[in-house]
Design a protein around this motif. Structure first.
Motif, PDB file in Angstrom:
ATOM      1  N   GLN A 113      37.068 -32.645 -88.128  1.00 25.35           N
ATOM      2  CA  GLN A 113      37.572 -31.331 -88.521  1.00 25.35           C
ATOM      3  C   GLN A 113      36.768 -30.240 -87.822  1.00 25.35           C
ATOM      4  O   GLN A 113      35.579 -30.089 -88.053  1.00 25.35           O
TER       5      GLN A 113
ATOM      6  N   GLN B  66      45.474 -33.846 -83.420  1.00 27.05           N
ATOM      7  CA  GLN B  66      45.903 -33.485 -84.771  1.00 27.05           C
ATOM      8  C   GLN B  66      47.161 -32.620 -84.752  1.00 27.05           C
ATOM      9  O   GLN B  66      47.886 -32.565 -85.753  1.00 27.05           O
TER      10      GLN B  66
ATOM     11  N   THR C  81      40.082 -37.288 -85.678  1.00 23.07           N
ATOM     12  CA  THR C  81      39.884 -37.163 -87.128  1.00 23.07           C
ATOM     13  C   THR C  81      38.861 -36.102 -87.510  1.00 23.07           C
ATOM     14  O   THR C  81      38.793 -35.707 -88.664  1.00 23.07           O
TER      15      THR C  81
END
Length: 263
Positions: free
Chosen positions: A224, A113, A222
């Motif tokens: 979190q 990310q 993806t």
């Protein structure tokens, strides 16, 4: 005036050359040290004593518990609570190894990310490697030397995959998110089956579902994960120390250059 200008230019050049990369944005602590891994080592050493030092192990877990909840969920922290309360050394250590696998997932996910931010991605990969190195002595008993060498090569490839911003464009290399994902999954996929998570009974979830949630099959970039606030903040003491060191070294170099008549 010309001498003053030359002196100032030389000082700026020395400042840029000596300043460590990322000192201003990511200067907190040791990039090659992972807090969760350090807690794991303390728990293992405490429970490996005869008799086991449960007091120290429990204190170490208590200090890290809030972080475990933040990153991996209350169910995982409660499982460790139950293992410690039951005085089950083997299960406590086994589940702490599983937490390191969860931490690999977290660090690799966050690196994917953050791939556009070279300094942050590099820091996260260093934390992932520190996590692996805490597990490595236990992986050695389960994997061949060739497999272990492959894991080290995969970490090197992951570091290469985040690219390089270069210096003023020189040596610049674009990041490759797909290559990073592939390398991360090679490492994660090789280690995850070796250190499975065993959730405590009564956690509110089916044990298989709880284990899958804690240790997913693959890293996709993806998920979190709660970020550690201190990773994205400057440590003023470190920054001031860096600046002071550069001022001293740079000033000494300028003084020496002027004495020799170079300025």
């Amino acid at each position: 005036m010309r001498t003053m200008l030359k002196t100032a230019m030389l000082f700026v050049a020395l400042f840029l050359a000596l300043a460590p990369s990322g000192a201003w944005a990511y200067s907190y602590g040791d990039a090659n040290k992972e807090d969760v891994a350090e807690t794991f080592k303390l728990v293992v050493s405490s429970l490996g004593k005869s008799p086991a030092d449960w007091k120290t192990a429990e204190a170490a877990h208590k200090e890290r518990r809030e972080e475990i909840v933040s990153h991996f969920g209350e169910e995982v922290a409660a499982t460790l609570d139950a293992n410690l309360k039951a005085r089950d050394a083997d299960l406590t250590i086994a589940n702490y190894k599983a937490i390191l696998i969860m931490n690999l997932d977290r660090r690799f996910d966050n690196a994917l990310q953050s791939i556009a931010d070279y300094t942050q991605a590099k820091l996260l990969l260093a934390k992932a490697r520190a996590t692996y190195e805490a597990l490595a002595p236990y992986a050695e008993a389960k994997l061949s030397p060739e497999a272990l060498n492959g894991l080290n090569a995969d970490f090197d490839a992951a570091l290469d995959a985040i690219g390089n911003p270069g210096l003023f464009g020189v040596g610049q290399k674009d990041a490759d998110a797909e290559a990073l994902k592939a390398d991360a999954n090679k490492i994660y996929g090789a280690l995850k089956p070796l250190f499975p998570y065993a959730p405590a009974a009564g956690g509110g979830k089916n044990p298989d579902e709880a284990a899958q949630a804690a240790e997913p099959d693959a890293i996709d970039g993806t998920k979190q994960h709660a970020a550690m606030a201190r990773e994205s903040k400057t440590n003023p003491a470190v920054t001031v120390g860096v600046i002071a060191g550069i001022v001293v070294v740079g000033g000494g170099a300028v003084w020496a250059a002027r004495r020799k008549g170079w300025l």
